[in-house]
Every structure is written in structure tokens, then in C-alpha cells.
Design an enzyme around this catalytic site. Structure first.
Site, mmCIF file in Angstrom:
data_model
loop_
_atom_site.group_PDB
_atom_site.id
_atom_site.type_symbol
_atom_site.label_atom_id
_atom_site.label_comp_id
_atom_site.label_asym_id
_atom_site.label_seq_id
_atom_site.Cartn_x
_atom_site.Cartn_y
_atom_site.Cartn_z
ATOM 1 N N SER A 143 0.900 -1.145 -0.002
ATOM 2 C CA SER A 143 -0.018 0.081 0.049
ATOM 3 C C SER A 143 0.898 1.374 -0.076
ATOM 4 C CB SER A 143 -1.009 0.005 1.180
ATOM 5 O OG SER A 143 -1.862 0.853 1.175
ATOM 6 N N ASP A 362 3.883 24.084 -1.065
ATOM 7 C CA ASP A 362 5.335 23.949 -1.702
ATOM 8 C C ASP A 362 5.754 22.518 -1.205
ATOM 9 O OD1 ASP A 362 5.173 24.482 1.047
ATOM 10 O OD2 ASP A 362 6.885 25.978 0.830
ATOM 11 N N HIS A 415 -7.307 -5.536 -1.568
ATOM 12 C CA HIS A 415 -6.307 -4.581 -1.014
ATOM 13 C C HIS A 415 -5.162 -5.193 -0.362
ATOM 14 C CE1 HIS A 415 -3.880 -0.564 -0.859
ATOM 15 N NE2 HIS A 415 -3.914 -0.776 0.540
#
Length: 439
Positions: A143, A362, A415
């Protein structure tokens, strides 16, 4: 510092490393990073290469194995396994509202910017310099751990002999908004599967939603149970055996008493066990930032890499998730929302810091497309076509852009497949990476 012990028939060595919080300031504040080394008794005296495991998350400590099984059993045939508690988790200077309460919100946000994949990879390389200075090692990421693998390939491929990824190939360039547009569609599909499979589940969950809307119900950790919180159980329907655990819980949610309908105390306790936002705050604080970066390759430049609470904004495009009386109830997935920091007790003190992180524009670049295109480290990845958390098409898109990456596309697993059949999955990936016959 290290210490030795034996459990589950395995030799275990506990390592603690003092490393810089900010690698741009190596002589500044230090944190502790913990790793547990495992080796089979038959190999304890052999100089085997390391396989480093990067846990999913972000914000969760490495697994604590209780037996020699699963992918660890397969790995220990030829590796020493290093289970890394990523910084801020487990025993690695853990992050919590308590550990941050001496800082103001701006200081908290600044501190937390040091807990993304770029810093995790710098930790790993610093640890390799101490444990395996003359040898490369192998890495395995599940993951979010797969995000870390790609960052390792990007930043320090010279330290790697081979790499493995399960359920975690991210897009290299897409904004969080695109990621959530895709994952909301996958969550819708999982809802359809769930309610079709369990024919009375919609009735059970709707009755519960109506009850908690009309009554003040508090879960075991003290928070008032809201419909939005109830929807978060959906994170489990994308896991192997997760739909069953959710359904069985719903079956027992409401009970009839002499005083009328009540919420079962068992439900209130188990509900908390299925959600860990109070105990693992990094997940809520930094989850969206794992997609945030300023691109600087071949014109793919983003003017802002801020998430600005992407999951919340994109949810506005999917009105069906906004529950109202008379509408079908739908679960959400692993999305993080700003109201977490108003409803979960241990997140409330971090609300302003969370907003600052969501507004941060940023973030540094995560991936360089040219570097990854020219990658020479063998990589084998398992891509799960039915994965609720990772968009298959984005994974395939990335696979084409990373040199030496081979993948196994399968519909067999959800998953968390590596937790359910890890020995088989890792064995397949090792064979794929080494050009051996798949079994």
C-alpha cells in the site's frame, strides 16, 4: 542500540537508531527510528541479505508477527527481514497530540512535514549504512509502502538489489483530485457489491443511521457517534474478510430492551476497534500529502501542490454519499475529511495544524520521471484489479513509466491480499523478478 530475543520460533533483534528529524539539518533535532530484524533459527549464523518491509499507511507501525507465517515465512527462506517502524509510528518517536502539545500549530505543521516518504527513505538509507554498509538490500512495500518503494527507486537506487510492491503503485503525476475522483467510483462499486451480497444490510444500516441521528449515542472512546463516522466503516469493505466483519457488526448494532431500542455496547466497543484515527494521527494529517508534489519534468508543472482537503471537495461531485433520511446509505472509503479534527477527540488539538498542511503548496517533488524511466533495479509488483484503494488504471499507467518493472495483474485479492495469502504472493513476485516460472 539493539537487543536480542526469541519468539514464535524466530530469532528477533531489536534495533534503535538516532537519526536527524530534518536531513537538511543533520546536526539538529534527532529522532529515534526502530526496526525489528527477524531471522529463522536455521539461518541465524548465515550472512543473508536483508529484505526491508515498508508498512502501509501512512502513519502505522510495522506488523508485529506472532508466528512464522505468511510472506515472512517465504522471505525468511533467503533473507533477514527488517520490519521498519516508519518515523512517527510504533516505537519510532511516535506522533500524537501528546507528543506535539508543546508546539503551537505552525510548529506542529512544520514538524510534520518531515514525516513523508522522502524522509522515510533517508532513514532507510541511514540504517543500511549501519547494518549493511557494503551490501545492497531488497525492499517490499504494501500500500503506502509501495509509494515508499518508488521513492526509494527515485532517490537512492544504488542501495537496492531488487524491489517488490503489493497493492501500492501510485500515479507519478496526478493531483489528489484525480486520485479521489477515481477512488470514489471504486468505493461506489464496493458499496454495490456489499449491499447486493448482504441483502438486509441496507435495512440494518439505515435503521442504525436513523437511530443515532435522533439520539445522542457515544462510542467507547467518548465521541458522539455521527452518520459521517458510521460511513467510515467502509474502509473495511475494501479488505479481504472486511465486508463480513462489517456485516456481523451491523447485525448486532441495535438491541431491544425494556427501555426501547438501544445501541448495543458491543457495537460501540468494536466500532472503535475498526477505526484508528484517534490512535494513528499521521494517517489523517498526512494522507492527502502523499499525492502532493511540484512537478518539474517535461512541462508537467503544477502551480500548486496543495491538497486543500481534496477528498472533501471531490465528494461534492458525488451527492449520493451525503446521507439523508429516505436515501440509501453509502459507506465511504479511506478518505480523510476536515471534520475528523472536530469529531475525533485525539485529533481536535491538531485541527489548525491539519488545515495548514492541507493548504501547503510547496511540497517537494516526489518523483522524477526520467530517473524512474531509466531505473535499473528489478521491480515486481502485484496489482489487484478490484482494489478499492488504488486505481488500477493509474497503477498500470505508472508501470509503463518505470524501467525494469514487471507486474502481476490479478482479481484474486483485495487491497490487503498480502495479509491473507502473503506466502503465495511474495513467492510469485520473487519468481517474476528473477525470470523464474510462475507457480
Amino acid at each position: 542500540m539493539k537487543s536480542d530475543l526469541t519468539f514464535a520460533g524466530l530469532k528477533a533483534i531489536k534495533h534503535s537508531f538516532s537519526l536527524p528529524l530534518d536531513y537538511a539539518k543533520p546536526d539538529g533535532k534527532q529522532i529515534t527510528v526502530f526496526a525489528r530484524e527477524l531471522v529463522s533459527p536455521d539461518n541465524r549464523d548465515k550472512q543473508l541479505p536483508y529484505l526491508v518491509f515498508f508498512q502501509g499507511g501512512p502513519g502505522f507501525g510495522a506488523i508485529r508477527p506472532a508466528a512464522n507465517g505468511g510472506w515472512i515465512k517465504r522471505a525468511l527462506q533467503e533473507f533477514r527481514v527488517l520490519l521498519l517502524d516508519q518515523r512517527g509510528t510504533g516505537l519510532s518517536t511516535p506522533v500524537s497530540y501528546l507528543s506535539l502539545n508543546h508546539m503551537d500549530s505552525e510548529q506542529q505543521a512544520q514538524y510534520l512535514t518531515n514525516f513523508r516518504a522522502d524522509s522515510i527513505i533517508k532513514d532507510a538509507e541511514a540504517i543500511r549504512a549501519q547494518l549493511s554498509p557494503d551490501k545492497k538490500w531488497s525492499i517490499l512495500g504494501q500500500s503506502f509502502g509501495g509509494f515508499c518503494v518508488l521513492k526509494y527507486l527515485n532517490d537512492a537506487p544504488e542501495g537496492l538489489s531488487e524491489a517488490y510492491i503489493t497493492g501500492g503503485i501510485p500515479s507519478l503525476t496526478r493531483h489528489a483530485d484525480e486520485v479521489y475522483q477515481a477512488t470514489y467510483k471504486r468505493v461506489l462499486a464496493k458499496n454495490q457489491d456489499f449491499f447486493k451480497r448482504f441483502s438486509d444490510a441496507q435495512t440494518l444500516i439505515t435503521q442504525l443511521a436513523e437511530h443515532i441521528s435522533n439520539n445522542e449515542i457515544r462510542i467507547a472512546t467518548g465521541e458522539r457517534l455521527t452518520v459521517e463516522m458510521l460511513q467510515l466503516l467502509g474502509i473495511n469493505i475494501g479488505m479481504e474478510q472486511g465486508p463480513e466483519s462489517v456485516y456481523y457488526l451491523l447485525e448486532q448494532a441495535l438491541i431491544e430492551t425494556e427501555s426501547g431500542t438501544q445501541v448495543n455496547p458491543l457495537f460501540l466497543a468494536q466500532f472503535c476497534q475498526l477505526l484508528d484515527f484517534n490512535t494513528n494521527p499521521i494517517f489523517a494529517l498526512l494522507h492527502e500529502s502523499i499525492y502532493c508534489q511540484t512537478h518539474a519534468s517535461k512541462g508537467e508543472v503544477s502551480t500548486s501542490s496543495a491538497s486543500n482537503w481534496s477528498a472533501q471537495r471531490i465528494r461534492g461531485q458525488y451527492d449520493e454519499f451525503n446521507y439523508e433520511s429516505g436515501k440509501p446509505f453509502l459507506f465511504t472509503g479511506e478518505m480523510v475529511y476536515p471534520w475528523f479534527f472536530e469529531q475525533f477527540t485525539n485529533l481536535k488539538p491538531l485541527k489548525h495544524a491539519a488545515n495548514l498542511l492541507a493548504q501547503k503548496s510547496d511540497w517537494s517533488q516526489l518523483y522524477d520521471l526520467d530517473t524512474l524511466a531509466n531505473n535499473q533495479v528489478p521491480v515486481a509488483a502485484a496489482i489487484y484489479s478490484e482494489d478499492m484503494f488504488v486505481e488500477m488504471n493509474y497503477s498500470l499507467e505508472t508501470a509503463k513509466r518505470v524501467g525494469e518493472l514487471k507486474y502481476w495483474l490479478t482479481s484474486e485479492y483485495e487491497h490487503n491480499g498480502i495479509r491473507m495469502n502473503g506466502e503465495h504472493i511474495l513467492d510469485k513476485l520473487i519468481a517474476l523478478n528473477r525470470g523464474e516460472q510462475l507457480r
